[in-house]
Design a protein around this motif. Structure first.
Motif, PDB file in Angstrom:
ATOM      1  N   ASN A 180      -2.500  29.373 -23.562  1.00 29.51           N
ATOM      2  CA  ASN A 180      -3.395  30.321 -24.223  1.00 29.51           C
ATOM      3  C   ASN A 180      -3.028  31.754 -23.871  1.00 29.51           C
ATOM      4  O   ASN A 180      -1.915  32.170 -24.083  1.00 29.51           O
ATOM      5  CB  ASN A 180      -4.847  29.992 -23.900  1.00 29.51           C
ATOM      6  CG  ASN A 180      -5.230  28.624 -24.421  1.00 29.51           C
ATOM      7  OD1 ASN A 180      -4.582  28.090 -25.310  1.00 29.51           O
ATOM      8  ND2 ASN A 180      -6.264  28.050 -23.866  1.00 29.51           N
ATOM      9  N   PHE A 191      -9.418  35.353 -20.998  1.00 27.14           N
ATOM     10  CA  PHE A 191      -8.764  35.168 -22.283  1.00 27.14           C
ATOM     11  C   PHE A 191      -8.441  36.506 -22.931  1.00 27.14           C
ATOM     12  O   PHE A 191      -7.301  36.769 -23.312  1.00 27.14           O
ATOM     13  CB  PHE A 191      -9.663  34.334 -23.197  1.00 27.14           C
ATOM     14  CG  PHE A 191      -9.060  34.058 -24.526  1.00 27.14           C
ATOM     15  CD1 PHE A 191      -9.573  34.633 -25.678  1.00 27.14           C
ATOM     16  CD2 PHE A 191      -7.953  33.227 -24.648  1.00 27.14           C
ATOM     17  CE1 PHE A 191      -9.007  34.377 -26.913  1.00 27.14           C
ATOM     18  CE2 PHE A 191      -7.387  32.973 -25.879  1.00 27.14           C
ATOM     19  CZ  PHE A 191      -7.907  33.550 -27.014  1.00 27.14           C
ATOM     20  N   ASN A 192      -9.443  37.356 -23.085  1.00 26.12           N
ATOM     21  CA  ASN A 192      -9.203  38.604 -23.798  1.00 26.12           C
ATOM     22  C   ASN A 192      -8.428  39.612 -22.961  1.00 26.12           C
ATOM     23  O   ASN A 192      -7.536  40.300 -23.462  1.00 26.12           O
ATOM     24  CB  ASN A 192     -10.536  39.197 -24.251  1.00 26.12           C
ATOM     25  CG  ASN A 192     -11.189  38.335 -25.307  1.00 26.12           C
ATOM     26  OD1 ASN A 192     -10.635  38.146 -26.379  1.00 26.12           O
ATOM     27  ND2 ASN A 192     -12.354  37.789 -25.006  1.00 26.12           N
ATOM     28  N   SER A 228     -14.346  33.432 -18.250  1.00 27.32           N
ATOM     29  CA  SER A 228     -13.368  32.854 -19.184  1.00 27.32           C
ATOM     30  C   SER A 228     -13.085  33.832 -20.323  1.00 27.32           C
ATOM     31  O   SER A 228     -11.939  33.950 -20.772  1.00 27.32           O
ATOM     32  CB  SER A 228     -13.841  31.511 -19.718  1.00 27.32           C
ATOM     33  OG  SER A 228     -15.002  31.676 -20.481  1.00 27.32           O
ATOM     34  N   ALA A 229     -14.098  34.560 -20.771  1.00 27.27           N
ATOM     35  CA  ALA A 229     -13.865  35.546 -21.831  1.00 27.27           C
ATOM     36  C   ALA A 229     -12.979  36.671 -21.328  1.00 27.27           C
ATOM     37  O   ALA A 229     -12.123  37.187 -22.057  1.00 27.27           O
ATOM     38  CB  ALA A 229     -15.186  36.112 -22.321  1.00 27.27           C
TER      39      ALA A 229
END
Lengths: 244, 267
Positions: free
Chosen positions: A187, A108-109, A104-105
């Motif tokens: 997001n 996202f990033n 997930s990191a």
């Protein structure tokens, strides 16, 4: 899948100064990847903007551009690099739960890095051609798939306004059926999360940080004005390469 | 089942004046107000017998500059005056055409959450409630330490206040995108816990009881802190959070959740 992309493009990075984009659909961008770890892990760095921070005024203020580029995008890159490092470590150790936990990191990033890299290319100062409507094959495709450029803009603005929370609104090309689509992602999800065949032609950041200092809560005004600095040449370039 | 400091501020279909205390209790008859309509008399008289659900915008329990310098008046003016107000107006607009009627705000949230498949009214309803809760979670001269029962419960469930504080800050920093961070009382586990939620979701939908809420949408802090989320979160914990509100909420919560044997004095 992220590992494959890193390992496979290692030599490409050395030779051409390109970086793995990490997404199946992205075109190649200069300045994406630079440093190389001792173990061969590519680290990413902030790409330069092809224009001054103030060059997109009055559509987007210089203050926003500077914060957006130097703070937000840089943070995504920093955290992306960190997550990749941790991923490499976890993979070497065979720590499956850590590997999965990091996804997930990375999404996202990494997504933030991909999306913003496209975004900077999407925009162009008005006096350098920003806002000039698309000609050629992309123009025809827009008329075919949406009726007119105005209809497309209206759709994208409506979708962008209706998006709850943070996210992006995209003009996408479905490379399989060769049709244009308007999509939104939440997001920092890159466009591919909506479909592996989707190629981003234009993306509009509707996170509040993209417009709040200037437009406050009036997102529709931001969306109306951003078309004045839209870089249709970039979109046409990507489109033509895909349909060629 | 209300967890507001002051009385529930919404009641369907009614609004009274003058406003009481901070103007939170509002009643006004909505029935019999004919909406302008091109259909003419017949439509008007049919309209007159329909009762509409209608919710009001509450005001924060302090003046808009009361939280300076930690949260600017400008932010309050925009955040409350535009964002919060927009959610209320949008909700009311949606409710004109919707069959939802007769709910308190908390009930409306649970109904529209629809067990994870939210109806279109959910986002607005939840955000109205969330923001009310948020204003009441802050006070001028806030921060410092919780007192009494709240502190005891925190120390019981987090080992120490500073552990709780670290957990709260970490959770807020780790939030991706827009959302909220909460100190909740878990009704099943009967303990305090820190949770973060995305977009408009609030712990009410799982039946938990929020004690403190922090808005992590960018509009909540961007004007004052730009991208420095850590500073915003720490400032909230050190200078804004209302432990008084938390205490009142805990007291109410204990009416619904048995946190332990009551201390009955032995004769």
């Amino acid at each position: 899948m992220a590992l494959r992309a890193i390992a496979g493009k290692k030599t490409l990075t050395l030779g051409l100064g390109f970086g793995p984009s990490g997404a199946a659909a992205a075109a190649s961008f200069p300045g994406l990847g630079s440093g190389l770890h001792a173990r061969g892990l590519v680290t990413f760095s902030l790409p330069d903007l092809p224009y001054d921070y103030g060059a997109l005024e009055p559509a987007i203020s210089g203050e926003i551009m500077q914060l957006h580029h130097q703070k937000h995008h840089q943070t995504y890159i920093t955290n992306y690099n960190k997550a990749l490092e941790q991923l490499e470590e976890a993979m070497t150790k065979g720590d499956s739960s850590k590997v999965v936990h990091l996804q997930s990191a990375i999404k996202f990033n990494g997504g933030g890095h991909i999306n913003h890299s496209i975004f900077w290319q999407n925009l162009k100062p008005a006096n350098e051609g920003g806002g000039e409507p698309p000609h050629g094959s992309l123009g025809w495709a827009i008329d075919t798939d949406f009726g007119s450029l105005e209809a497309l803009v209206k759709t994208m603005n409506a979708e962008g306004t209706a998006l709850q929370g943070s996210g992006w609104v995209w003009l996408a090309l479905d490379r399989e059926v060769k049709k244009l689509k308007v999509e939104t992602t939440a997001n920092q999800d890159p466009l591919v999360t909506k479909g592996a065949n989707l190629v981003p032609l234009l993306g509009i950041d509707v996170w509040e940080h993209a417009y709040y200092l200037q437009y406050k809560n009036v997102r529709p005004d931001y969306l109306k004005n951003i078309w004045k600095v839209m870089n249709w040449k970039y979109a046409s370039g990507v489109y033509e390469k895909e349909v060629a | 089942m209300g967890f507001h400091l002051l009385s529930p501020s919404y009641c369907c279909g009614y609004q009274a004046s003058p406003p009481i205390s901070h103007g939170l209790l509002r009643f006004r008859p909505v029935t019999g107000i004919p909406k302008p309509s091109p259909k003419g008399q017949l439509h008007q008289s049919r309209r007159a017998s329909k009762v509409l659900a209608y919710y009001g915008l509450t005001t924060p329990p302090y003046k808009l500059d009361a939280l300076e310098p930690y949260m600017s008046q400008r932010t309050l003016e925009l955040h409350w005056g535009k964002h919060h107000r927009d959610y209320v107006d949008s909700l009311n607009k949606q409710l004109v055409k919707s069959p939802l009627y007769g709910h308190t705000m908390e009930e409306l949230i649970k109904v529209t959450y629809n067990n994870g498949n939210p109806l279109p009214e959910f986002n607005n309803a939840a955000q109205v409630w969330n923001h009310d809760f948020f204003w009441e979670s802050m006070q001028s001269g806030g921060g410092k330490l919780p007192q009494g029962g709240v502190l005891q419960q925190i120390e019981k469930d987090f080992d120490s206040y500073s552990n709780f504080r670290d957990t709260f800050v970490e959770s807020a920093m780790a939030l991706f995108g827009s959302g909220w961070v909460w100190l909740v009382l878990r009704t099943e586990e009967k303990k305090l816990s820190v949770v973060r939620t995305s977009n408009a979701i609030c712990p009410l939908v799982w039946g938990d009881i929020p004690i403190i809420g922090l808005d992590m949408w960018e509009h909540a802090y961007y004007l004052d802190y730009k991208d420095d989320r850590e500073k915003y979160i720490n400032t909230f914990m050190d200078n804004l959070v209302s432990w008084h509100a938390a205490t009142v909420r805990m007291l109410r919560a204990e009416a619904f959740v048995n946190l332990g044997e009551p201390k009955i004095p032995v004769a």
